[in-house]
Structures are given as structure tokens and as C-alpha cells.
Design a protein around this motif. Structure first.
Motif, PDB file in Angstrom:
ATOM      1  N   UNK A   1       0.823  -1.204   0.000  1.00 22.46           N
ATOM      2  CA  UNK A   1       0.000   0.000   0.000  1.00 22.46           C
ATOM      3  C   UNK A   1       0.860   1.258   0.000  1.00 22.46           C
ATOM      4  N   UNK A   2       0.378   2.342  -0.644  1.00 16.64           N
ATOM      5  CA  UNK A   2       1.068   3.628  -0.591  1.00 16.64           C
ATOM      6  C   UNK A   2       0.594   4.441   0.620  1.00 16.64           C
ATOM      7  N   UNK A   3       1.164   4.175   1.783  1.00 10.71           N
ATOM      8  CA  UNK A   3       0.773   4.888   2.995  1.00 10.71           C
ATOM      9  C   UNK A   3       1.221   6.338   2.953  1.00 10.71           C
ATOM     10  N   UNK A   4       0.514   7.210   3.661  1.00  9.46           N
ATOM     11  CA  UNK A   4       0.886   8.629   3.663  1.00  9.46           C
ATOM     12  C   UNK A   4       2.249   8.860   4.320  1.00  9.46           C
ATOM     13  N   UNK A   5       2.681   7.941   5.172  1.00  2.00           N
ATOM     14  CA  UNK A   5       4.008   8.054   5.791  1.00  2.00           C
ATOM     15  C   UNK A   5       5.030   7.142   5.123  1.00  2.00           C
ATOM     16  N   UNK A   6       4.654   6.537   4.013  1.00  2.00           N
ATOM     17  CA  UNK A   6       5.558   5.640   3.293  1.00  2.00           C
ATOM     18  C   UNK A   6       4.873   4.335   2.938  1.00  2.00           C
ATOM     19  N   UNK A   7       5.395   3.687   1.928  1.00  2.00           N
ATOM     20  CA  UNK A   7       4.823   2.417   1.471  1.00  2.00           C
ATOM     21  C   UNK A   7       5.016   1.329   2.522  1.00  2.00           C
ATOM     22  N   UNK A   8       4.081   0.379   2.575  1.00  2.00           N
ATOM     23  CA  UNK A   8       4.198  -0.739   3.508  1.00  2.00           C
ATOM     24  C   UNK A   8       3.540  -1.973   2.913  1.00  2.00           C
ATOM     25  N   UNK A   9       3.943  -3.132   3.414  1.00  3.71           N
ATOM     26  CA  UNK A   9       3.440  -4.421   2.945  1.00  3.71           C
ATOM     27  C   UNK A   9       2.741  -5.141   4.083  1.00  3.71           C
ATOM     28  N   UNK A  10       1.606  -5.762   3.781  1.00  2.31           N
ATOM     29  CA  UNK A  10       0.880  -6.580   4.749  1.00  2.31           C
ATOM     30  C   UNK A  10       1.037  -8.043   4.383  1.00  2.31           C
TER      31      UNK A  10
ATOM     32  N   UNK B   1      -1.411   6.461  -5.580  1.00  2.00           N
ATOM     33  CA  UNK B   1      -0.431   5.459  -6.006  1.00  2.00           C
ATOM     34  C   UNK B   1      -1.132   4.185  -6.412  1.00  2.00           C
ATOM     35  N   UNK B   2      -0.495   3.057  -6.114  1.00  2.00           N
ATOM     36  CA  UNK B   2      -1.058   1.760  -6.478  1.00  2.00           C
ATOM     37  C   UNK B   2      -1.089   0.818  -5.286  1.00  2.00           C
ATOM     38  N   UNK B   3      -2.173   0.066  -5.179  1.00  2.00           N
ATOM     39  CA  UNK B   3      -2.213  -1.088  -4.288  1.00  2.00           C
ATOM     40  C   UNK B   3      -1.790  -2.266  -5.148  1.00  2.00           C
ATOM     41  N   UNK B   4      -0.815  -3.024  -4.673  1.00  2.00           N
ATOM     42  CA  UNK B   4      -0.367  -4.214  -5.393  1.00  2.00           C
ATOM     43  C   UNK B   4      -0.596  -5.405  -4.476  1.00  2.00           C
ATOM     44  N   UNK B   5      -1.398  -6.363  -4.936  1.00  2.00           N
ATOM     45  CA  UNK B   5      -1.656  -7.556  -4.136  1.00  2.00           C
ATOM     46  C   UNK B   5      -1.361  -8.795  -4.962  1.00  2.00           C
ATOM     47  N   UNK B   6      -1.017  -9.886  -4.271  1.00  2.00           N
ATOM     48  CA  UNK B   6      -0.696 -11.138  -4.945  1.00  2.00           C
ATOM     49  C   UNK B   6      -1.825 -12.134  -4.685  1.00  2.00           C
ATOM     50  N   UNK B   7      -2.444 -12.578  -5.786  1.00  2.00           N
ATOM     51  CA  UNK B   7      -3.522 -13.570  -5.725  1.00  2.00           C
ATOM     52  C   UNK B   7      -3.149 -14.710  -6.657  1.00  2.00           C
ATOM     53  N   UNK B   8      -3.161 -15.929  -6.143  1.00  2.00           N
ATOM     54  CA  UNK B   8      -2.797 -17.118  -6.928  1.00  2.00           C
ATOM     55  C   UNK B   8      -1.409 -16.974  -7.551  1.00  2.00           C
ATOM     56  N   UNK B   9      -0.495 -16.356  -6.816  1.00  2.00           N
ATOM     57  CA  UNK B   9       0.883 -16.216  -7.272  1.00  2.00           C
ATOM     58  C   UNK B   9       1.111 -15.115  -8.285  1.00  2.00           C
ATOM     59  N   UNK B  10       0.065 -14.357  -8.641  1.00  2.00           N
ATOM     60  CA  UNK B  10       0.190 -13.314  -9.660  1.00  2.00           C
ATOM     61  C   UNK B  10      -0.110 -11.944  -9.058  1.00  2.00           C
ATOM     62  N   UNK B  11       0.774 -10.948  -9.319  1.00  2.00           N
ATOM     63  CA  UNK B  11       0.502  -9.605  -8.807  1.00  2.00           C
ATOM     64  C   UNK B  11      -0.611  -8.907  -9.599  1.00  2.00           C
TER      65      UNK B  11
END
Length: 82
Positions: free
Chosen positions: A26-35, A49-59
Motif C-alpha cells: 500500500x502507498x501509505x501517507x508516511x511511506x509504502x508498507x506491505x501486509x 499510487x497503487x495497491x499491489x496484491x498477490x492472488x494465486x501467485x500473480x501480482x
């Protein structure tokens, strides 16, 4: 046993994604982070910005203008403007 995050991405117009993902960035207001699964509870504001998530091995990517994300017990609720 593989764990997943149950994520919902909603806009004012409706839900644009709902399902299990392996991780999400996620593009957080204080910097990008991953969950990842088993992440601590969190609430954060998001910037453009962009939310990038991985589903079934594909971004997958979702462009956003801003919003909020909440994480609690592997449930990720995202409310964004596109």
C-alpha cells in the motif's frame, strides 16, 4: 498450511475486489508498507499510487487517489478513491 489475508477493496461506487490474497502493498501517507498474514492490527491513511496484491501467485494492481486501510485478524478492509 498456507495463510491468506481476506481483503476487500471498496470505492464510493462499490466493491472492486474481494477475496484471499497472499500479501498486499500500500502507498501509505508516511511511506509504502506491505501486509502479510498474521500482521498486527493496523489503521493507516493512503495516498495516491497503487495497491499491489498477490492472488494465486500473480501480482494485481489497483490505482488509487487516496483512502484508508484497516487490518484486524487477517481481514483487510480498504476504502479508496480512484
Amino acid at each position: 498450511m498456507k495463510r491468506f489475508l481476506n481483503m476487500t477493496i471498496a470505492t464510493p461506487e462499490g466493491v472492486i475486489f474481494e477475496g484471499e490474497v497472499e500479501n498486499a502493498e500500500f502507498p501509505g501517507t508516511l511511506g509504502a508498507f506491505t501486509l502479510l498474514p498474521l500482521h498486527a492490527a493496523l489503521i493507516s491513511s493512503l495516498t495516491g499510487g497503487q495497491i499491489v496484491y498477490v492472488k494465486d501467485g500473480k501480482p494485481e494492481k489497483v490505482a488509487i487517489k487516496g483512502g484508508f486501510v484497516e487490518v484486524k485478524q487477517d481481514i483487510v478492509s480498504v476504502c479508496v478513491e480512484q
